[in-house]
Design an enzyme around this catalytic site. Structure first.
Site, PDB file in Angstrom:
ATOM      1  N   ASP A   7      -2.507   7.274  10.004  1.00 11.66           N
ATOM      2  CA  ASP A   7      -1.682   6.427  10.858  1.00 11.66           C
ATOM      3  C   ASP A   7      -0.221   6.793  10.625  1.00 11.66           C
ATOM      4  O   ASP A   7       0.084   7.818  10.008  1.00 11.66           O
ATOM      5  CB  ASP A   7      -1.956   4.944  10.577  1.00 11.66           C
ATOM      6  CG  ASP A   7      -1.797   4.587   9.097  1.00 11.66           C
ATOM      7  OD1 ASP A   7      -0.929   5.191   8.418  1.00 11.66           O
ATOM      8  OD2 ASP A   7      -2.536   3.714   8.613  1.00 11.66           O
ATOM      9  N   GLY A  44      -1.865  -4.113   1.256  1.00 14.90           N
ATOM     10  CA  GLY A  44      -1.926  -5.264   2.143  1.00 14.90           C
ATOM     11  C   GLY A  44      -1.116  -6.460   1.728  1.00 14.90           C
ATOM     12  O   GLY A  44      -1.199  -7.521   2.371  1.00 14.90           O
ATOM     13  N   SER A  79       0.803  -1.221   0.000  1.00 15.99           N
ATOM     14  CA  SER A  79       0.000   0.000   0.000  1.00 15.99           C
ATOM     15  C   SER A  79       0.836   1.270   0.000  1.00 15.99           C
ATOM     16  O   SER A  79       0.351   2.320  -0.428  1.00 15.99           O
ATOM     17  CB  SER A  79      -0.933   0.016   1.222  1.00 15.99           C
ATOM     18  OG  SER A  79      -0.190  -0.072   2.425  1.00 15.99           O
ATOM     19  N   ASN A  81       4.564  -5.598   5.375  1.00 20.29           N
ATOM     20  CA  ASN A  81       3.631  -6.664   5.751  1.00 20.29           C
ATOM     21  C   ASN A  81       4.294  -8.033   5.842  1.00 20.29           C
ATOM     22  O   ASN A  81       3.600  -9.051   5.905  1.00 20.29           O
ATOM     23  CB  ASN A  81       2.483  -6.736   4.734  1.00 20.29           C
ATOM     24  CG  ASN A  81       1.723  -5.435   4.629  1.00 20.29           C
ATOM     25  OD1 ASN A  81       1.347  -4.846   5.636  1.00 20.29           O
ATOM     26  ND2 ASN A  81       1.501  -4.967   3.408  1.00 20.29           N
ATOM     27  N   HIS A 116       0.876   5.195   6.307  1.00 21.49           N
ATOM     28  CA  HIS A 116       0.329   5.585   5.004  1.00 21.49           C
ATOM     29  C   HIS A 116       0.320   7.099   4.853  1.00 21.49           C
ATOM     30  O   HIS A 116      -0.218   7.813   5.697  1.00 21.49           O
ATOM     31  CB  HIS A 116      -1.083   5.022   4.839  1.00 21.49           C
ATOM     32  CG  HIS A 116      -1.118   3.529   4.947  1.00 21.49           C
ATOM     33  ND1 HIS A 116      -1.439   2.883   6.127  1.00 21.49           N
ATOM     34  CD2 HIS A 116      -0.845   2.565   4.037  1.00 21.49           C
ATOM     35  CE1 HIS A 116      -1.372   1.572   5.929  1.00 21.49           C
ATOM     36  NE2 HIS A 116      -1.018   1.360   4.665  1.00 21.49           N
TER      37      HIS A 116
END
Length: 268
Positions: free
Chosen positions: A225, A71, A40, A103, A228
């Protein structure tokens, strides 16, 4: 029959225009396309954030096709056939920029395995998913397998270090700590793949950029957050990538000849 110079010249010109091209004449080659494979932080996402891959074309003279997906990890991008899709698309001299790491951590051995975590290690280590029993390989295995397959198709591969999270959280600078382990892992992937592969330390480039910009500006890049970025932040991260390429961070990559001038200058 005799021809005067005035009548002979047009005949010679006409004959020349119908002549077959010389075998030694240069052929026009199609400019390469850049394909992006990542998570992402690189992908096209929904407002109020976006990935840096959506802005890279501003700083290149060639087309960019963003195949990054939110993701995803190196493992899930492989298992979903997304590397295979890029492999089908590339033609010789195309460039593929690969960036994963956000991730890929945690452990696949858990009964709650999320389908993204890589097996710990950088070599031939294997694990079993605690949830599905799937054989899980290392981060480097997934990257290097994809890289070699793409290079076999004639593409050039650039392994880009993952981008950092917000390094000014709570107004405190945290950019002096060691980077996440997947940064040196990506560098090792480029070395292990060898010819046709290169590495860009995008993590270092963005870290230098954030240090220069300061707390207030960098915190404005993170509306949701600490991972991102806003479109503005994503654009700055794309600029940091272009500048890192121009400065040969970790060696020259296949992207460098296609940088648009003037090259961004976002870090010292």
């Amino acid at each position: 029959m005799k021809f005067s110079p005035a009548t002979l010249l047009p005949l010679l010109m006409a004959a020349g225009s119908n002549a077959a091209p010389s075998q030694n004449s240069p052929r026009q080659t199609k400019p390469p396309t850049v394909y992006l494979a990542g998570d992402s932080t690189m992908a096209r996402t929904n407002s109020p954030h976006n990935g840096w891959g959506e802005y890279l074309s501003r700083y290149l003279t060639i087309s960019v096709v963003n195949k990054a997906i939110s993701g995803r990890s190196a493992r899930s991008f492989t298992n979903e056939g997304r590397f295979a899709e890029v492999e089908r698309l590339v033609v010789p001299n195309d460039i593929v920029i690969i960036s994963f790491g956000h991730n890929d951590g945690s452990s696949p051995n858990s009964a709650n395995d999320n389908g993204r975590s890589a097996c710990p290690g950088t070599g031939n280590e294997v694990c079993k998913s605690g949830k599905t029993g799937e054989t899980v390989y290392t981060y480097n295995h997934y990257l290097q397998t994809a890289g070699r397959a793409l290079i076999a198709k004639g593409a050039k591969v650039v392994f880009s270090a993952q981008t950092p999270k917000n390094l000014w959280q709570n107004g405190q600078w945290s950019g002096n700590y060691e980077p996440p382990r997947f940064v040196p892992y990506a560098a090792a992937a480029a070395r292990n793949v060898g010819s046709g592969a290169s590495f860009v330390d995008h993590y270092q480039a963005v870290t230098k950029t954030y240090q220069r910009l300061g707390s207030q500006k960098v915190n404005s890049f993170y509306p949701v957050d600490y991972t991102h970025t806003s479109p503005e932040g994503a654009d700055v991260i794309a600029q940091a990538f272009a500048q890192a390429v121009s400065r040969d961070f970790n060696g020259t990559t296949a992207v460098k000849p296609y940088l648009r001038n003037p090259v961004p200058n976002v870090f010292n």
